[in-house]
Design a protein around this motif. Structure first.
Motif, short mmCIF file in Angstrom:
data_model
loop_
_atom_site.label_atom_id
_atom_site.label_comp_id
_atom_site.label_asym_id
_atom_site.label_seq_id
_atom_site.Cartn_x
_atom_site.Cartn_y
_atom_site.Cartn_z
N GLN A 19 0.81 -1.21 0.00
CA GLN A 19 0.00 0.00 0.00
C GLN A 19 0.85 1.27 0.00
OE1 GLN A 19 -2.73 -1.27 -1.24
NE2 GLN A 19 -3.81 0.37 -0.22
N GLU A 20 1.85 1.32 0.87
CA GLU A 20 2.68 2.52 0.99
C GLU A 20 3.46 2.76 -0.30
OE1 GLU A 20 5.92 4.40 4.13
OE2 GLU A 20 5.11 2.40 4.50
N LEU A 25 4.10 5.65 -5.64
CA LEU A 25 4.12 5.64 -7.11
C LEU A 25 2.96 6.46 -7.66
CD1 LEU A 25 5.07 1.90 -7.71
CD2 LEU A 25 6.50 3.90 -8.19
N ARG A 26 1.81 6.35 -7.02
CA ARG A 26 0.65 7.13 -7.44
C ARG A 26 0.93 8.63 -7.34
NH1 ARG A 26 -5.30 7.82 -4.60
NH2 ARG A 26 -6.44 8.27 -6.51
N ALA A 27 1.58 9.04 -6.27
CA ALA A 27 1.90 10.46 -6.09
C ALA A 27 2.78 10.95 -7.23
CB ALA A 27 2.59 10.67 -4.74
N ILE A 28 3.72 10.14 -7.66
CA ILE A 28 4.58 10.51 -8.80
C ILE A 28 3.73 10.65 -10.06
CG2 ILE A 28 6.43 9.69 -10.31
CD1 ILE A 28 7.66 8.36 -7.76
N LEU A 29 2.85 9.69 -10.30
CA LEU A 29 2.03 9.69 -11.50
C LEU A 29 1.03 10.84 -11.53
CD1 LEU A 29 1.56 5.86 -11.70
CD2 LEU A 29 2.62 7.27 -13.48
N ALA A 63 4.84 -2.94 -8.87
CA ALA A 63 5.54 -2.53 -10.09
C ALA A 63 4.84 -1.38 -10.77
CB ALA A 63 5.66 -3.71 -11.05
N LEU A 64 5.65 -0.59 -11.46
CA LEU A 64 5.20 0.44 -12.38
C LEU A 64 5.50 -0.12 -13.75
CD1 LEU A 64 4.27 3.43 -12.87
CD2 LEU A 64 6.69 4.01 -12.87
N GLY A 102 14.49 6.95 -4.18
CA GLY A 102 15.78 7.07 -4.85
C GLY A 102 15.67 7.18 -6.36
N LEU A 103 14.59 6.64 -6.91
CA LEU A 103 14.40 6.65 -8.37
C LEU A 103 13.36 7.67 -8.83
CD1 LEU A 103 14.44 2.84 -9.30
CD2 LEU A 103 16.15 4.56 -9.87
N GLN A 104 12.85 8.48 -7.93
CA GLN A 104 11.75 9.38 -8.27
C GLN A 104 12.05 10.25 -9.49
OE1 GLN A 104 10.03 11.48 -4.98
NE2 GLN A 104 8.94 12.91 -6.29
#
Length: 195
Positions: A19-20, A25-29, A63-64, A102-104
């Motif tokens: 979930q976290e 990932l959702r926040a990035i998208l 995964a993204l 780290g990959l944002q």
């Protein structure tokens, strides 16, 4: 973004693994020009009418996944094929928040590149080598004209999905059983994973 879709709300609020990480990932998208939708039981992010990326909750990670990931440059070497027969899609797997953080910046670059792929109208060149049909499927196609018409009307990708599913069974009886179980879906024009 589709705030009103209860399926999206449920996906991100139900207490399930990752979930976290999925929220990160959702926040990035959500900080991109993509539209959030719900397809194939997962959040899917689109540009225009094109699917660009999706989020997956897997057993050992989340995964993204980029629908046309094979067209991305992948200068960081982080993209992997979801399966040995994947021709287009590529994914980045995560099992902790630190890796996502780290990959944002890199993920935002990859998402931007994926959007540019759609803007440019680039297409993936799919291999034309169709997998060999199992004997049991050939027999069914020969015996049932309605089934043959329905199977041949499926898109090449849907046909390939079924052929791979049937062929992976080691025993003839299992292949026959799989064909019988999938026959109604094939007759409806649906792929193996379509709803």
């Amino acid at each position: 973004m589709s705030e009103s879709d209860t399926r999206i709300k449920a996906y991100f609020s139900e207490p399930k693994p990752w979930q976290e990480e999925l929220a990160a990932l959702r926040a990035i998208l959500r900080d991109t020009p993509l539209t959030e939708e719900f397809k194939w039981r997962s959040p899917c992010y689109t540009f225009g009418k094109a699917n660009v990326v999706t989020l997956w909750r897997l057993k050992n990670c989340c995964a993204l996944a980029f629908f046309k990931g094979v067209l991305l440059k992948d200068q960081e070497g982080i993209l992997i094929a979801p399966g040995e027969n994947s021709q287009s899609m590529r994914k980045v797997e995560f099992s902790n928040i630190a890796d996502i953080a780290g990959l944002q910046t890199i993920l935002k670059e990859y998402i931007g590149e994926a959007i540019e792929v759609e803007k440019a109208g680039l297409k993936v060149e799919f291999r034309k080598d169709a997998p060999e049909l199992p004997e049991e499927l050939i027999d069914r196609l020969d015996e049932d004209a309605e089934f043959r018409t329905a199977f041949e009307a499926l898109t090449p990708g849907r046909q390939r999905g079924y052929v791979l599913h049937f062929s992976q069974a080691r025993q003839a009886a299992t292949r026959i059983s799989r064909i019988e179980k999938c026959a109604p879906r094939i007759l409806e024009g649906k792929g193996l994973h379509d709803r």
